[in-house]
Design an enzyme around this catalytic site. Structure first.
Site, short mmCIF file in Angstrom:
data_model
loop_
_atom_site.label_atom_id
_atom_site.label_comp_id
_atom_site.label_asym_id
_atom_site.label_seq_id
_atom_site.Cartn_x
_atom_site.Cartn_y
_atom_site.Cartn_z
N SER A 1 0.84 -1.03 -0.02
CA SER A 1 -0.04 0.02 -0.16
C SER A 1 0.78 1.10 -0.02
CB SER A 1 -0.86 -0.01 1.26
OG SER A 1 -1.46 1.37 1.60
N HIS B 1 -1.04 -1.25 -4.32
CA HIS B 1 -2.43 -0.93 -3.79
C HIS B 1 -2.55 0.65 -3.57
CE1 HIS B 1 -5.94 -2.12 -1.14
NE2 HIS B 1 -5.52 -1.14 -0.58
N ASP C 1 -4.71 3.47 -1.96
CA ASP C 1 -5.88 3.89 -1.19
C ASP C 1 -6.46 5.32 -1.26
OD1 ASP C 1 -6.28 1.42 0.57
OD2 ASP C 1 -3.98 2.02 1.18
N MET D 1 -9.06 8.07 -0.19
CA MET D 1 -10.05 8.40 1.00
C MET D 1 -10.47 9.94 0.87
SD MET D 1 -7.52 6.82 4.00
CE MET D 1 -6.99 5.38 4.03
N HIS E 1 -8.49 1.11 -4.07
CA HIS E 1 -9.44 0.72 -3.04
C HIS E 1 -10.01 1.98 -2.66
CE1 HIS E 1 -9.78 -0.41 1.78
NE2 HIS E 1 -10.91 -0.39 1.05
N MET F 1 -12.21 4.41 -0.70
CA MET F 1 -12.88 4.72 0.55
C MET F 1 -13.57 5.73 0.62
SD MET F 1 -10.02 3.07 2.83
CE MET F 1 -8.68 3.17 1.79
N MET G 1 -11.54 -6.10 5.03
CA MET G 1 -10.69 -5.17 5.96
C MET G 1 -10.40 -5.73 7.29
SD MET G 1 -10.22 -2.51 3.92
CE MET G 1 -9.26 -1.77 5.39
N GLY H 1 -9.12 3.83 6.90
CA GLY H 1 -8.78 5.13 7.07
C GLY H 1 -7.46 5.62 7.49
N ASP I 1 -6.74 -6.75 3.72
CA ASP I 1 -6.21 -5.41 4.02
C ASP I 1 -6.28 -4.72 5.36
OD1 ASP I 1 -5.20 -2.76 3.21
OD2 ASP I 1 -7.19 -2.13 2.12
N GLY I 2 -5.12 -4.66 5.96
CA GLY I 2 -4.85 -3.77 7.31
C GLY I 2 -4.12 -4.64 8.26
C1 DX5 Z 1 -6.51 1.31 5.50
C2 DX5 Z 1 -6.10 0.86 4.14
C3 DX5 Z 1 -4.87 0.19 3.81
C4 DX5 Z 1 -3.65 0.29 4.84
C5 DX5 Z 1 -2.90 -0.82 5.07
O1 DX5 Z 1 -7.66 1.96 5.32
O2 DX5 Z 1 -7.00 0.41 3.25
O3 DX5 Z 1 -4.65 -0.40 2.59
O4 DX5 Z 1 -2.78 1.19 4.12
O5 DX5 Z 1 -1.76 -0.40 5.85
P1 DX5 Z 1 -1.31 -1.35 7.00
O6 DX5 Z 1 -0.88 -2.57 6.30
O7 DX5 Z 1 0.00 -0.32 7.40
O8 DX5 Z 1 -2.30 -1.78 7.97
ZN ZN Z 2 -6.76 -0.46 1.27
#
Ligand code: DX5
Ligand code: ZN
Length: 217
Positions: free
Chosen positions: A7, A32, A34, A36, A65, A67, A138, A143, A176-177
């Site tokens: 990510s 990946h 993200d 937001m 992804h 969000m 998730m 976030g 993810d996470g």
């Molecule tokens: C969280 C994201 C993830 C995040 C993962 O909202 O969707 O993709 O960046 O990061 P780590 O691996 O540090 O939990």
């Molecule tokens: Zn993600």
């Protein structure tokens, strides 16, 4: 061998060029990304403009992804930013018309993914699972990077694996996470196909070696 998707959220945004080069030279399979919006999740990251830069910086698959609220409204912009090799995941919690939104993503020529939050039961995917290419499960509340893996997710992976296998489908399970070198193997054993890793990759002394270790699981 799992698909490894670092990510970029945890990358050094003052030197993204170096981080993209590192990923390109590594055994990572996907980028990946993200997205937001500060509404669906309590954080703001980046949008289509930066995605188009990431796209130019790699030939690897870009795994978006979203969000954000009303993700379908932006699907075409992301498609234009991301060219052809693109997975676009939307959150089930942000889509009252999920079935329609999946068709919209596919009509744009992208692979469609559905993300579910830790509180959302796997069973809520029952009636769309045959229409999608990926479930982004998730394992933290979305976030922020660097959060702790929610252990209950392992049970959900197994349930989802059974649902997919019973129906004979070819849907990827992405975790993810909070994925670490310690829990990644357990995730793969439970049925995960794709490992997203932000903090684990970027806070390590040797990110490329860490990616290689994740690949070996
Ligand atoms: C969280 C994201 C993830 C995040 C993962 O909202 O969707 O993709 O960046 O990061 P780590 O691996 O540090 O939990
Ligand atoms: Zn993600």
């Amino acid at each position: 061998m799992p698909i490894v998707a670092p990510s970029l959220l945890s990358a050094n945004f003052l030197d993204l060029d170096a981080d993209c080069k590192m990923l390109n030279e590594s055994q990572a399979d996907w980028f990946h990304l993200d997205i937001m919006d500060g509404r669906f999740v309590p954080n703001i990251s980046f949008g289509p403009m930066l995605v188009s830069f990431f796209r130019k910086a790699t030939t690897k698959v870009c795994d978006l992804h979203l969000m954000i609220e009303e993700p379908a409204k932006y699907a075409e912009q992301f498609k234009n930013a991301g060219a052809d090799i693109l997975f676009l995941s939307v959150h089930i919690e942000a889509c009252p018309h999920l079935h329609r939104n999946i068709q919209q993503i596919k009509a744009l020529g992208m692979k469609a993914g559905v993300a579910i939050n830790p509180h959302t039961p796997v069973e809520s995917l029952q009636d769309v699972i045959a229409d999608i290419d990926l479930v982004c499960m998730m394992s933290v509340n979305p976030g922020f990077g660097g959060q702790k893996f929610i252990h209950h997710t392992l049970k959900k992976i197994k349930t989802l694996r059974n649902m997919i296998d019973e129906k004979g489908l070819n849907v990827l399970i992405e975790i993810d996470g909070g994925v670490t070198l310690e829990n990644a193997g357990t995730n793969v054993a439970a049925g995960a196909d794709v490992l997203v890793a932000g903090n684990t990759v970027y806070s390590s002394k040797d990110p490329k070696a860490t990616i290689a270790q994740l690949k070996k699981l």
